[in-house]
Design a protein around this motif. Structure first.
Motif, PDB file in Angstrom:
ATOM      1  N   ASN A 146       0.842  -1.193   0.000  1.00 12.23           N
ATOM      2  CA  ASN A 146       0.000   0.000   0.000  1.00 12.23           C
ATOM      3  C   ASN A 146       0.875   1.240   0.000  1.00 12.23           C
ATOM      4  OD1 ASN A 146      -1.891   1.997   0.325  1.00 12.23           O
ATOM      5  ND2 ASN A 146      -2.876   1.096   2.134  1.00 12.23           N
ATOM      6  N   PRO A 147       0.839   2.005  -1.085  1.00 11.55           N
ATOM      7  CA  PRO A 147       1.704   3.189  -1.165  1.00 11.55           C
ATOM      8  C   PRO A 147       1.242   4.336  -0.276  1.00 11.55           C
ATOM      9  CG  PRO A 147       0.269   3.070  -3.082  1.00 11.55           C
ATOM     10  CD  PRO A 147       0.034   1.804  -2.311  1.00 11.55           C
ATOM     11  N   THR A 148       0.036   4.204   0.302  1.00 13.70           N
ATOM     12  CA  THR A 148      -0.470   5.271   1.164  1.00 13.70           C
ATOM     13  C   THR A 148       0.013   5.058   2.591  1.00 13.70           C
ATOM     14  OG1 THR A 148      -2.466   5.453  -0.187  1.00 13.70           O
ATOM     15  CG2 THR A 148      -2.537   6.440   2.014  1.00 13.70           C
ATOM     16  N   PRO A 149       0.683   6.054   3.186  1.00 14.37           N
ATOM     17  CA  PRO A 149       1.213   5.856   4.541  1.00 14.37           C
ATOM     18  C   PRO A 149       0.113   5.952   5.591  1.00 14.37           C
ATOM     19  CG  PRO A 149       1.640   8.089   3.819  1.00 14.37           C
ATOM     20  CD  PRO A 149       1.013   7.391   2.643  1.00 14.37           C
ATOM     21  N   THR A 150       0.455   5.524   6.801  1.00 11.64           N
ATOM     22  CA  THR A 150      -0.436   5.715   7.936  1.00 11.64           C
ATOM     23  C   THR A 150      -0.481   7.201   8.286  1.00 11.64           C
ATOM     24  OG1 THR A 150       1.352   5.453   9.527  1.00 11.64           O
ATOM     25  CG2 THR A 150       0.175   3.450   8.846  1.00 11.64           C
ATOM     26  N   GLU A 151      -1.370   7.540   9.195  1.00 10.76           N
ATOM     27  CA  GLU A 151      -1.383   8.909   9.685  1.00 10.76           C
ATOM     28  C   GLU A 151      -0.091   9.191  10.446  1.00 10.76           C
ATOM     29  OE1 GLU A 151      -4.838   9.802  11.922  1.00 10.76           O
ATOM     30  OE2 GLU A 151      -6.235   9.069  10.382  1.00 10.76           O
ATOM     31  N   ARG A 152       0.196  10.446  10.624  1.00  7.50           N
ATOM     32  CA  ARG A 152       1.411  10.838  11.323  1.00  7.50           C
ATOM     33  C   ARG A 152       1.317  10.487  12.796  1.00  7.50           C
ATOM     34  NH1 ARG A 152       2.467  16.899  11.452  1.00  7.50           N
ATOM     35  NH2 ARG A 152       2.681  16.691  13.694  1.00  7.50           N
ATOM     36  N   HIS A 153       2.493  10.112  13.362  1.00 14.66           N
ATOM     37  CA  HIS A 153       2.561   9.769  14.775  1.00 14.66           C
ATOM     38  C   HIS A 153       3.664  10.608  15.408  1.00 14.66           C
ATOM     39  CE1 HIS A 153       0.111   6.250  13.761  1.00 14.66           C
ATOM     40  NE2 HIS A 153       0.973   6.027  12.780  1.00 14.66           N
ATOM     41  N   CYS A 154       3.302  11.465  16.321  1.00 10.89           N
ATOM     42  CA  CYS A 154       4.285  12.281  17.022  1.00 10.89           C
ATOM     43  C   CYS A 154       4.917  11.443  18.137  1.00 10.89           C
ATOM     44  CB  CYS A 154       3.621  13.521  17.606  1.00 10.89           C
ATOM     45  SG  CYS A 154       4.774  14.584  18.496  1.00 10.89           S
TER      46      CYS A 154
END
Length: 715
Positions: free
Chosen positions: A43-51
């Motif tokens: 899946n070329p779509t990344p996960t949401e950002r994680h701080c």
């Protein structure tokens, strides 16, 4: 290990544990907030950002828990960047590696970074060991190399010498605090105290036996080199002939053991040394010179060209040649020494010295020869062709090869601390007025001239101007110009070729050769086990534009932006895997084994001024007049100079890093690299076991036992 939980609003989320190792470079502590995103394989779509927070401290590992709404199949890539806090200058963070653990699947995935993370997004692949033509992130890869070029570039410190990093553009790499304290701060304090103490003692030596007393007089005692006891046992008994074997052994197991060569023909010897008094030579060996040559029992160390007309900081150094033979007990013994070479036979100002001359006269000849040998050792064998040559090769690597390249991972552990060590050495030792100027006859200017001659190739006609030596290929061994030819990576840098060219394959009791060869062959197997699987065919190697650009830069001339190293296999273009394997084997061998052989015996050899003096006063003897003990004492370095040499060689003989094959920083996470490293460690352990059980050596020589060989030039 610090632990934090990345922010999340998921119910029933899937949790990953991310272990982050921060590197030890200058300014590496993370002050901004670090952001992560995961990419799955399909899946070329990344996960949401994680701080994942900030304040990642240099050299520390931090554990972070990251929650996502659903499990991710095969995390293939990580995307990382920093967010700059308000009222803060530009931020950066050096990440060594990240490790993602999925407890539910009992799965661990490794992401080697070894790069700066900034506000610009960085994407790193799992295991991160790709050839450039196979990397889908080619643009980002090239951008990373471009960034490295801002830190790692050539700026030759001394004209016409080895191209190395500018002192102004100091390396971003740094020591650990504990390493810096152990290796530099504590020895400096010890030296300062002892220097003040010695002001209360006389400057000169009272007698030869007095030369062995300085160790106990120092407030913070220096260990007494073992060689001192040998001299202290021999001198009172007036049995100086026993010191001849000590002198010969220095060519085999001393701190400069890769210079001796076999005399291949009497004609060659006659061009180097006056042998007109053949009866005198024959009497020393109990055989004719021609027979000794024919039976491969005659050897020499020849500095007549490379050290000729060197302008010294302190007095004069000889440009000598020493002749040795193998006796009936298979011991190497000295035959004769000539300290200077003039046209024609030896004259009143350049005699040939023999062991049966006046004992003090013969001892003076050996002392002045060793002073020349020490000048060559520190200039060429040590500084020039381990420290500086490897800096040159490393800078070229960082300008051309991505840190994602599997061969970068292979070589990187062997450059640990190199740039910082060299930077520190230049400030303290090689700058004008530093240790080389105050404690070595040759001084800084003379040292650079010797390095330049050896790097470029050099010949001095007896009455003509200096001449450059046209270079033969590695298969050509021109014995009479061995040390005047330009140093070649495929000859002197290739141990097997070097031994063949010097003709020392069968030299008895040459323990350096035996131990070095065992380690060299283990290194070559290790390199082969990494290179061959990555280059299944020649086209793959030819299409690796990064490694080919590295080869080109190593060979290219200065004016073309290159290193101008002669004898790079392939001459700037690797056309087969053997050439690449030989090159990388030489790099790792020089950085580890070769440097160990010329570095870690310095205290034992230089620590006693009578044995191997870096500094001598006055002029070498030019007559066969009988000399006295007083003549020897007058030429030896003062107590203050000796103490300075003790302090420096004590520091340089420190081992503060891990043994060969056991790396401080892990680079190889891919199966090819990890399997090769495992086999390498097993091979080294076998060699170590053999060394530990070896009872055949008549002299102690354990300097190249793998457990004592560091991975890199880290001191």
């Amino acid at each position: 290990m610090a632990r934090i939980m990345a922010s999340s609003s998921y119910s029933g989320a899937h949790t990953y544990t991310v272990k982050i190792k921060t590197g030890r470079y200058k300014g590496t502590t993370c002050l901004g907030n670090a952001i992560l995103r995961f990419y799955s394989k399909d899946n070329p779509t990344p996960t949401e950002r994680h701080c994942i927070g900030g304040h990642f401290d240099a050299g520390k590992t931090r554990e972070v828990r990251v929650e996502v709404p659903h499990p991710i199949d095969d995390i293939e890539q990580l995307e990382v960047w920093l967010e700059r806090p308000a009222n803060t200058a530009d931020v950066r963070w050096f990440v060594e590696h990240m490790q993602i653990e999925d407890a539910d699947k009992n799965c661990v995935r490794f992401f080697p970074f070894h790069r700066w993370v900034t506000m610009k997004h960085q994407i790193v692949r799992v295991n991160n060991a790709l050839l450039p033509q196979h990397d889908p992130n080619e643009q980002r890869r090239n951008e990373s190399i471009h960034l490295d070029k801002e830190y790692y570039f050539f700026s030759t410190r001394v004209a016409k010498a080895v191209p190395i990093m500018s002192e102004v553009t100091a390396s971003p790499e740094s020591f650990t605090k504990s390493y810096f304290m152990q290796v530099f701060i504590l020895p400096t304090i010890k030296d300062t105290i002892n220097q003040k103490l010695l002001h209360s003692f006389s400057k000169r030596w009272d007698s030869l036996t007095d030369t062995g007393n300085i160790y106990e007089r120092a407030l913070m005692n220096f260990a007494r080199p073992e060689i001192v006891d040998v001299y202290m046992d021999i001198i009172p008994q007036d049995d100086w002939s026993r010191l001849d074997k000590v002198f010969a052994d220095q060519r085999l197991i001393g701190t400069n053991p890769a210079v001796i060569q076999r005399v291949h023909s009497l004609d060659i010897l006659k061009e180097i040394m006056d042998v007109s008094d053949e009866d005198r030579f024959n009497r020393q060996m109990k055989m004719a010179l021609s027979d000794a040559v024919e039976k491969k029992k005659l050897f020499m160390v020849d500095y007549t060209t490379i050290l000729r007309r060197i302008i010294c900081q302190n007095g004069t150094i000889a440009s000598p040649v020493a002749l040795f033979y193998v006796n009936e007990e298979d011991d190497l013994m000295p035959v004769a020494i000539q300290l200077f070479k003039n046209k024609g036979p030896a004259g009143p100002d350049n005699p040939v010295f023999f062991p049966d001359d006046n004992k003090y006269t013969w001892m003076l000849a050996k002392i002045w020869f060793n002073n020349a040998d020490a000048s060559y050792h520190q200039s060429v064998s040590h500084l020039g062709f381990t420290h500086l040559l490897m800096e040159t090769i490393y800078l070229a690597l960082r300008q051309t090869v991505s840190i994602s390249h599997p061969l970068y991972h292979l070589m990187a552990p062997h450059f640990l601390y190199l740039l910082k060590v060299n930077e520190t050495a230049f400030k303290a030792l090689v700058n004008p007025g530093g240790w080389v100027d105050t404690s070595m006859s040759v001084g800084v200017k003379g040292m650079w001239e010797i390095i330049r001659r050896r790097y470029q190739g050099y010949s001095v006609a007896l009455d003509d101007d200096d001449k450059h030596v046209d270079e033969p290929d590695a298969s050509s061994c021109v014995e009479d110009l061995h040390l005047a030819q330009a140093w070649r990576l495929d000859r002197e840098g290739n141990l097997e070729n070097d031994i063949k060219c010097r003709g020392v394959e069968d030299l008895p009791k040459y323990y350096f050769r035996d131990d070095a060869l065992a380690a060299y062959r283990a290194i070559k197997t290790y390199v082969s086990n990494v290179v061959n699987p990555h280059y299944a065919d020649i086209e793959t190697l030819k299409n690796d534009y990064e490694i080919q650009e590295w080869a080109s830069m190593l060979s290219a001339k200065y004016e073309e932006g290159g290193c101008q190293i002669q004898g790079v296999p392939g001459r700037g273009q690797f056309s087969d895997c053997d050439q690449l394997i030989d090159t990388i084997t030489s790099v790792i061998y020089i950085s580890s084994v070769a440097h160990a052989s010329v570095n870690f015996l310095q205290y034992e050899q230089y620590g006693y001024p009578f044995n191997y003096p870096a500094m001598l006063y006055g002029d070498p003897p030019r007559t066969k007049n009988e000399h006295t003990e007083s003549d020897i004492l007058q030429c030896l370095p003062t107590k203050k100079t000796t103490l300075g040499s003790l302090a420096i060689t004590d520091l340089l003989s420190q081992r503060a890093t891990k043994k060969l094959g056991d790396f401080e920083i892990k680079y190889q996470f891919d199966k090819i690299g990890m399997d090769a490293l495992k086999q390498f460690q097993e091979d080294l352990q076998e060699i170590q076991d053999d060394c530990d059980k070896d009872t055949k050596k008549e002299e102690v020589y354990d300097i190249l036992n793998p457990k004592y060989i560091p991975n890199a030039i880290s001191i």
